[in-house]
Design a protein around this motif. Structure first.
Motif, PDB file in Angstrom:
ATOM      1  N   LYS A 247       0.836  -1.203   0.000  1.00  0.00           N
ATOM      2  CA  LYS A 247       0.000   0.000   0.000  1.00  0.00           C
ATOM      3  C   LYS A 247       0.870   1.253   0.000  1.00  0.00           C
TER       4      LYS A 247
ATOM      5  N   TYR B 163      -2.891  -3.253  -5.827  1.00  0.00           N
ATOM      6  CA  TYR B 163      -3.546  -2.057  -5.303  1.00  0.00           C
ATOM      7  C   TYR B 163      -4.739  -1.752  -6.201  1.00  0.00           C
TER       8      TYR B 163
ATOM      9  N   GLU C  75      -9.618   1.313  -8.402  1.00  0.00           N
ATOM     10  CA  GLU C  75     -10.791   2.091  -7.993  1.00  0.00           C
ATOM     11  C   GLU C  75     -10.589   2.766  -6.640  1.00  0.00           C
ATOM     12  N   GLN C  76      -9.568   2.356  -5.888  1.00  0.00           N
ATOM     13  CA  GLN C  76      -9.312   2.973  -4.590  1.00  0.00           C
ATOM     14  C   GLN C  76      -8.298   4.112  -4.664  1.00  0.00           C
TER      15      GLN C  76
END
Length: 631
Positions: A251, A336, A339-340
């Motif tokens: 992340k 990852y 869409e985030q």
């Protein structure tokens, strides 16, 4: 082997399939290609050494020293020495502020921790630079033989834009290229690839004597090896990202990629653009450019800008112009979710940046040094630009006043609009260019200027104007098609951008041929009367008055095949020879004229009464209106 981008892309695509199906065989081929370069180099050297030893043995066995043996021995020794000099390629070390562990212990501890976990090679130097970048650079101390000095280069703006954990991910990626954890083979190919590319560039720049023995081989080998190792280099980028994920978290590694993408665009399109606009009002450059940059990077970015830059970056597709995959592919490889991805990047408090945390109290001093370096570097061009702007404002005021009483000529109207593009805001300049083109719809420079401004404003209608300029003047082709390609590429429309690559390749070939065509004037060339105005000829005549060696001057234009709309003039000089003069007197005069004469076009100067010009001494003077000066 020479290849266009299309051919290169086809080869890379083929090799990607081969690497997926037979990874072991693919790696073996890449390794063999890497070794092949060394084999060729040392085969040449070994052959020369054997010839020298054989010659010595023959002399000793015959107990006679023939003059022919001596001459051959000298030739072989000279050639061997020339080859060794050409192979002893010196690679300039990178520049920047050398950081010591005493100054920044936290940065060194972080780097050492990452290097230990990755089993990476030792770094001998850490340099801090003004760039928004981080990189690993290896400088071989023994040329192609290696013995690397390893440099870790970190950009101060990059450190200020990221948190410590994000910066840790960036460093882990860079160290991953030299890591022992994932692929020593890939790391070796990575270093060999860079070494051959630098050597290939050095040979093409006209290196030391003896390089002619290697140039033909490397003309074939280096581009082919580059294409063959391209797939492995891209795989190495993914592996380096995995190093970042393992040591900083997937992340965090993904967020670092996003931050770098957005803030790099911010610096290019907002910070530096706004700063350089200050030249219109300030005679001297700002004293605290980098200090201001560091403060600006801590402020929240425009949500609209961030969203636009992220959308464009995520739309972009991986291309064969760079071994780095596109942002979306790298995020997918890190698992990852696209869409985030946030629509904007949040502000980073100054004391939370990697620069503040890892450089500590030295940060202000480093920023001040970069302020001074940048100001010293740009002071002269900044003042020149300021003076130009002030003169342009005066000239524009004169032209504006004239429009109220009479019609401007075409040249005056274009000068007025061109000055507006130089001085005023883009919106004002765009409107002025559109109005000008309504009156002069075939004006190529205006189309090109308008197209460039529109593309800079993210307006795709600029493509039409760029193409209109190219249709009327092929001289705009290379730069124009590249602008269009980059526009679509930055918009994320990679397929559309790639459609312009063949035009770029063709325009580049035309440019090379045009340069070759203009590099020499010979008996086989054709000439036509010059098209200079009386005022332009008068300027040349005035400049020739002070050249006492010039008896006569003849001005013509060479008939050219490439870019014929760009005139290429030839000035033939009849020189007054001295009673006693050096054998280089004619060339000395040409060099002097190059310094003092100012042609409105590209030009070529030759001495007509020199033995090397042959029939040209009769051809050029017989061209209509060619005589422009006689003493």
């Amino acid at each position: 082997m020479t290849s266009t981008q299309a051919q290169f892309g086809e080869l890379v695509q083929k090799l990607e399939g081969f690497a997926r199906k037979q990874p072991a065989a693919y790696r073996m081929r890449v390794g063999l290609f890497a070794v092949l370069g060394y084999v060729y180099l040392f085969a040449i050297l070994s052959g020369l050494i054997l010839l020298i030893l054989l010659l010595i043995w023959i002399v000793m066995a015959s107990q006679r020293v023939h003059s022919g043996f001596i001459k051959l021995g000298i030739v072989l020794l000279v050639l061997a020495g020339a080859i060794l000099r050409s192979l002893w390629v010196s690679f300039s070390p990178p520049t920047g502020i050398l950081i010591t562990k005493q100054q920044c212990p936290k940065l060194f501890n972080l780097m050492q921790d990452l290097a230990t976990q990755l089993q990476a090679l030792k770094f001998h130097h850490i340099l801090l630079t003004r760039d928004f970048n981080a990189a690993v650079v290896q400088v071989p101390q023994l040329g192609i033989l290696g013995w690397q000095q390893n440099y870790l280069i970190v950009g101060l703006p990059l450190m200020q834009a990221l948190t410590v954990e994000q910066f840790r991910a960036v460093l882990a990626h860079e160290l991953g290229h030299l890591s022992g954890n994932h692929s020593r083979f890939a790391g070796w190919i990575y270093r060999v690839r860079k070494t051959w590319m630098q050597l290939f560039e050095r040979l093409h720049q006209g290196g030391a004597g003896g390089s002619w023995l290697f140039a033909p081989f490397f003309n074939w080998y280096s581009p082919f090896f580059n294409a063959y190792s391209f797939v492995l280099a891209r795989m190495n980028e993914y592996e380096a990202d995995q190093c970042a994920a393992e040591l900083a978290g997937a992340k965090t590694a993904a967020e670092a990629l996003i931050e770098v993408e957005v803030k790099a665009r911010f610096l290019d399109e907002r910070f530096w653009s706004n700063l350089y606009q200050m030249v219109k009002e300030q005679p001297d450059p700002p004293k605290v450019a980098y200090t201001s940059m560091l403060a600006t990077l801590n402020q929240p970015l425009s949500i609209e800008d961030s969203r636009q830059w992220l959308e464009q970056a995520l739309m972009r597709q991986t291309s064969n112009l760079d071994t780095h995959p596109c942002l979306s592919d790298r995020l997918k490889a890190l698992n990852y979710p696209i869409e985030q991805v946030p629509c904007y990047t949040p502000a980073l408090p100054g004391n939370q940046s990697a620069a503040h945390q890892l450089l500590g109290k030295e940060l202000a001093q480093f920023a001040a040094q970069f302020d001074q370096e940048w100001q010293a570097e740009v002071s002269t061009p900044w003042r020149q630009r300021y003076a130009y702007v002030q003169e342009s404002l005066k000239r524009l005021e004169t032209l504006e006043h004239k429009t109220k009483t009479e019609l401007l000529t075409l040249d005056e109207a274009w000068e007025r609009v061109h000055l507006m593009t130089e001085i005023h805001e883009p919106s004002v300049a765009i409107q002025a260019l559109k109005s000008f083109l309504q009156e002069f719809p075939t004006h190529a420079p205006a189309h090109y200027a308008l197209g460039t401004l529109l593309l800079q404003q993210q307006d795709s209608s600029g493509v039409t104007h760029i193409e209109a300029a190219i249709a009327q003047n092929r001289g705009y082709a290379l730069e124009g098609y590249q602008r269009v390609h980059d526009f679509f590429f930055n918009q994320g429309q990679t397929q559309t951008a790639n459609q312009y690559q063949p035009q770029i390749d063709q325009a580049y070939e035309e440019m090379v041929k045009a340069q070759q065509e203009r590099s020499i004037v010979g008996e086989e060339d054709q000439f036509k009367p010059h098209t200079f105005t009386e005022a332009e000829v008068a300027v040349i005549q005035q400049q020739l008055v002070d050249q006492v060696q010039v008896k006569e001057a003849y001005l013509v234009e060479k008939v050219v095949q490439y870019f014929p709309e760009q005139r290429f003039c030839v000035l033939g000089i009849v020189r007054k020879a001295g009673v006693v003069e050096s054998e280089n007197a004619a060339q000395d005069l040409v060099n002097q004229l190059i310094q003092v004469l100012h042609f409105p076009t590209d030009g070529y100067i030759l001495i007509l009464n020199h033995s090397s010009v042959g029939k040209l001494k009769k051809v050029i003077p017989h061209v209509e209106r060619s005589l422009i000066f006689r003493r």
